[in-house]
Design a protein around this motif. Sequence first.
Motif, PDB file in Angstrom:
ATOM      1  N   LEU A  30       0.825  -1.203   0.000  1.00 35.47           N
ATOM      2  CA  LEU A  30       0.000   0.000   0.000  1.00 35.47           C
ATOM      3  C   LEU A  30       0.861   1.255   0.000  1.00 35.47           C
ATOM      4  CD1 LEU A  30      -2.615  -1.220   2.627  1.00 35.47           C
ATOM      5  CD2 LEU A  30      -2.963  -1.029   0.162  1.00 35.47           C
ATOM      6  N   ALA A  31       2.041   1.159   0.628  1.00 31.27           N
ATOM      7  CA  ALA A  31       2.955   2.299   0.640  1.00 31.27           C
ATOM      8  C   ALA A  31       3.448   2.612  -0.768  1.00 31.27           C
ATOM      9  CB  ALA A  31       4.126   2.012   1.568  1.00 31.27           C
ATOM     10  N   LEU A  32       3.601   1.596  -1.609  1.00 34.74           N
ATOM     11  CA  LEU A  32       3.996   1.842  -3.000  1.00 34.74           C
ATOM     12  C   LEU A  32       2.916   2.615  -3.736  1.00 34.74           C
ATOM     13  CD1 LEU A  32       5.580  -1.611  -3.921  1.00 34.74           C
ATOM     14  CD2 LEU A  32       6.774   0.533  -3.387  1.00 34.74           C
ATOM     15  N   ILE A  33       1.659   2.274  -3.446  1.00 34.68           N
ATOM     16  CA  ILE A  33       0.543   2.979  -4.090  1.00 34.68           C
ATOM     17  C   ILE A  33       0.495   4.438  -3.633  1.00 34.68           C
ATOM     18  CG2 ILE A  33      -1.974   3.041  -4.332  1.00 34.68           C
ATOM     19  CD1 ILE A  33      -1.962   0.008  -3.926  1.00 34.68           C
ATOM     20  N   ASP A  34       0.745   4.652  -2.336  1.00 30.84           N
ATOM     21  CA  ASP A  34       0.637   5.999  -1.758  1.00 30.84           C
ATOM     22  C   ASP A  34       1.995   6.695  -1.639  1.00 30.84           C
ATOM     23  OD1 ASP A  34      -2.157   5.928  -1.343  1.00 30.84           O
ATOM     24  OD2 ASP A  34      -1.881   4.714   0.455  1.00 30.84           O
ATOM     25  N   ARG A  35       2.980   6.270  -2.425  1.00 38.74           N
ATOM     26  CA  ARG A  35       4.342   6.780  -2.224  1.00 38.74           C
ATOM     27  C   ARG A  35       4.426   8.292  -2.427  1.00 38.74           C
ATOM     28  NH1 ARG A  35       4.120   3.707  -6.779  1.00 38.74           N
ATOM     29  NH2 ARG A  35       4.721   4.608  -8.784  1.00 38.74           N
ATOM     30  N   ARG A  36       3.630   8.846  -3.324  1.00 36.33           N
ATOM     31  CA  ARG A  36       3.690  10.300  -3.525  1.00 36.33           C
ATOM     32  C   ARG A  36       3.205  11.028  -2.277  1.00 36.33           C
ATOM     33  NH1 ARG A  36       1.557  11.438  -9.742  1.00 36.33           N
ATOM     34  NH2 ARG A  36       3.259  10.304 -10.812  1.00 36.33           N
ATOM     35  N   GLU A  37       2.100  10.547  -1.705  1.00 39.60           N
ATOM     36  CA  GLU A  37       1.587  11.168  -0.485  1.00 39.60           C
ATOM     37  C   GLU A  37       2.553  10.966   0.676  1.00 39.60           C
ATOM     38  OE1 GLU A  37      -1.048  12.998   0.515  1.00 39.60           O
ATOM     39  OE2 GLU A  37      -1.661  13.331  -1.553  1.00 39.60           O
ATOM     40  N   LEU A  38       3.163   9.795   0.759  1.00 38.87           N
ATOM     41  CA  LEU A  38       4.079   9.526   1.865  1.00 38.87           C
ATOM     42  C   LEU A  38       5.324  10.407   1.782  1.00 38.87           C
ATOM     43  CD1 LEU A  38       3.857   5.619   2.141  1.00 38.87           C
ATOM     44  CD2 LEU A  38       2.722   7.341   3.548  1.00 38.87           C
ATOM     45  N   ARG A  39       5.753  10.748   0.564  1.00 37.63           N
ATOM     46  CA  ARG A  39       6.918  11.630   0.422  1.00 37.63           C
ATOM     47  C   ARG A  39       6.632  13.031   0.958  1.00 37.63           C
ATOM     48  NH1 ARG A  39       7.331   9.611  -5.145  1.00 37.63           N
ATOM     49  NH2 ARG A  39       8.826   7.884  -5.223  1.00 37.63           N
ATOM     50  N   ARG A  40       5.369  13.408   1.025  1.00 37.82           N
ATOM     51  CA  ARG A  40       5.002  14.725   1.527  1.00 37.82           C
ATOM     52  C   ARG A  40       5.104  14.809   3.046  1.00 37.82           C
ATOM     53  NH1 ARG A  40      -0.737  16.416  -0.461  1.00 37.82           N
ATOM     54  NH2 ARG A  40      -0.044  18.381   0.461  1.00 37.82           N
ATOM     55  N   LEU A  41       5.162  13.674   3.705  1.00 39.85           N
ATOM     56  CA  LEU A  41       5.219  13.669   5.162  1.00 39.85           C
ATOM     57  C   LEU A  41       6.583  14.159   5.635  1.00 39.85           C
ATOM     58  CD1 LEU A  41       3.463  10.271   5.983  1.00 39.85           C
ATOM     59  CD2 LEU A  41       2.450  12.566   5.959  1.00 39.85           C
ATOM     60  N   THR A  42       6.571  15.041   6.608  1.00 36.94           N
ATOM     61  CA  THR A  42       7.814  15.565   7.168  1.00 36.94           C
ATOM     62  C   THR A  42       8.311  14.648   8.287  1.00 36.94           C
ATOM     63  OG1 THR A  42       6.658  16.885   8.839  1.00 36.94           O
ATOM     64  CG2 THR A  42       7.003  17.903   6.672  1.00 36.94           C
ATOM     65  N   ARG A  43       9.487  14.968   8.787  1.00 34.15           N
ATOM     66  CA  ARG A  43      10.038  14.201   9.909  1.00 34.15           C
ATOM     67  C   ARG A  43       9.092  14.270  11.111  1.00 34.15           C
ATOM     68  NH1 ARG A  43      13.600  15.343  14.241  1.00 34.15           N
ATOM     69  NH2 ARG A  43      14.918  13.562  14.812  1.00 34.15           N
ATOM     70  N   ALA A  44       8.511  15.445  11.352  1.00 36.88           N
ATOM     71  CA  ALA A  44       7.559  15.593  12.460  1.00 36.88           C
ATOM     72  C   ALA A  44       6.323  14.724  12.254  1.00 36.88           C
ATOM     73  CB  ALA A  44       7.159  17.062  12.617  1.00 36.88           C
ATOM     74  N   ASP A  45       5.869  14.605  10.989  1.00 38.96           N
ATOM     75  CA  ASP A  45       4.713  13.743  10.700  1.00 38.96           C
ATOM     76  C   ASP A  45       5.026  12.287  11.017  1.00 38.96           C
ATOM     77  OD1 ASP A  45       3.222  15.913   9.794  1.00 38.96           O
ATOM     78  OD2 ASP A  45       3.931  15.692   7.729  1.00 38.96           O
ATOM     79  N   TRP A  46       6.220  11.833  10.654  1.00 40.97           N
ATOM     80  CA  TRP A  46       6.592  10.443  10.923  1.00 40.97           C
ATOM     81  C   TRP A  46       6.722  10.189  12.425  1.00 40.97           C
ATOM     82  CZ3 TRP A  46       5.839   6.755   7.656  1.00 40.97           C
ATOM     83  CH2 TRP A  46       5.917   6.987   6.281  1.00 40.97           C
ATOM     84  N   ILE A  47       7.211  11.181  13.152  1.00 41.74           N
ATOM     85  CA  ILE A  47       7.284  11.045  14.608  1.00 41.74           C
ATOM     86  C   ILE A  47       5.881  10.929  15.189  1.00 41.74           C
ATOM     87  CG2 ILE A  47       7.902  12.243  16.750  1.00 41.74           C
ATOM     88  CD1 ILE A  47      10.328  13.373  15.282  1.00 41.74           C
ATOM     89  N   ASP A  48       4.934  11.720  14.663  1.00 35.47           N
ATOM     90  CA  ASP A  48       3.543  11.616  15.109  1.00 35.47           C
ATOM     91  C   ASP A  48       2.974  10.232  14.797  1.00 35.47           C
ATOM     92  OD1 ASP A  48       3.436  14.164  16.141  1.00 35.47           O
ATOM     93  OD2 ASP A  48       2.591  15.061  14.322  1.00 35.47           O
ATOM     94  N   ALA A  49       3.306   9.696  13.623  1.00 39.97           N
ATOM     95  CA  ALA A  49       2.820   8.367  13.257  1.00 39.97           C
ATOM     96  C   ALA A  49       3.362   7.300  14.211  1.00 39.97           C
ATOM     97  CB  ALA A  49       3.209   8.035  11.811  1.00 39.97           C
ATOM     98  N   VAL A  50       4.639   7.440  14.599  1.00 35.28           N
ATOM     99  CA  VAL A  50       5.230   6.491  15.546  1.00 35.28           C
ATOM    100  C   VAL A  50       4.530   6.575  16.896  1.00 35.28           C
ATOM    101  CG1 VAL A  50       7.313   5.950  16.861  1.00 35.28           C
ATOM    102  CG2 VAL A  50       7.474   6.408  14.409  1.00 35.28           C
ATOM    103  N   LYS A  51       4.290   7.789  17.378  1.00 36.55           N
ATOM    104  CA  LYS A  51       3.611   7.958  18.663  1.00 36.55           C
ATOM    105  C   LYS A  51       2.204   7.361  18.631  1.00 36.55           C
ATOM    106  CE  LYS A  51       5.975  12.278  19.929  1.00 36.55           C
ATOM    107  NZ  LYS A  51       5.787  13.742  20.148  1.00 36.55           N
TER     108      LYS A  51
END
Length: 327
Positions: A48-69
């Motif tokens: 699914l990440a391959l399908i959404d790779r364009r959207e995932l590239r827009r995520l910042t480091r802070a967004d990924w930290i939020d996803a981890v939390k």
Amino acid sequence: MLSGFLFALAAGLMWGLVFVTPLLLPDYPAAMLMAGRYLAFGLLALPLALIDRRELRRLTRADWIDAVKLSAIGNFLYYLTLAAAIQRAGGPLPTMIIGTLPVVIAVCANHRNAARDGHYRWRDLAPALLLIALGIGCVNQVEQATLAPQALGRYLQGAGLALIALACWTWYPIRNADWLRAHADRSPRAWATAQGVVTLPMAALAFLVLAVADGTGLPLLPAGFDFPAGPRPWPYVGLMAAVGLFASWLGTLCWNEASQRLPTTLVGQLIVFETLAALVYAQLHRGEWPPLMGVAGVVLLVGGVCWALRLKPVPPARERHLPASSA
């Protein structure tokens, strides 16, 4: 409003699966259920990440930290404590405690997010919350009547773990809605996928810890447990895959869609569908028809949700004082 309601209903139907899984796999410890579920979720998220790779590239480091939390607290810690609570106290007590979520979230969000979403007047919201509380009380009274006698210490452990799960699942939808409302231009599907992607290394780490515990004799697994697949490999793998797909990714996707369409206070009440689904699945697992009080509880729960759906929040103060635009 209607599409948000339907998305929340679909999420509740799928999330109800997590309550019956520990009952279907009673010989698997909670840590195995948690690690297996989120390993499946992470693996499913990769394509699914391959399908959404364009959207995932827009995520910042802070967004990924939020996803981890969000994943660590709303996924791992929540399901670890919930599964352990169900295995220690049985299904009724954790269902009763988690079933208070609509009230707890509504109370928290109505105070916390008034400046952003507006607020419901307590006198308008009170009847809906009362109906929901009465309905939860009815269905859980029925559940408690079937509870086999248990040692007090183990029962209290289950209650404590269920309270921790309640705190996790109160925090998760509020914080998840914060991110979604602050990023209204982002894809809810991609955000669900991002949370799935970050669960994969965490689930792999959990299995590594369990493997070390199995090899060194640490008391994380029952004595003689056949690690890594346990005594019933195929039911375990199948259920973990089903829960990973439906309860984790697809359920989160539906909930994200609902969170972008509805005020947090209202969408919090719709978690009642998770409780309803869990009780229905438990009855199907037992092969019994629900008694009259159980049916009355369902009617009260649905009535409370319908009451809440007809309410309109009071707009934030800044919107109430904006001057009317000229024609």
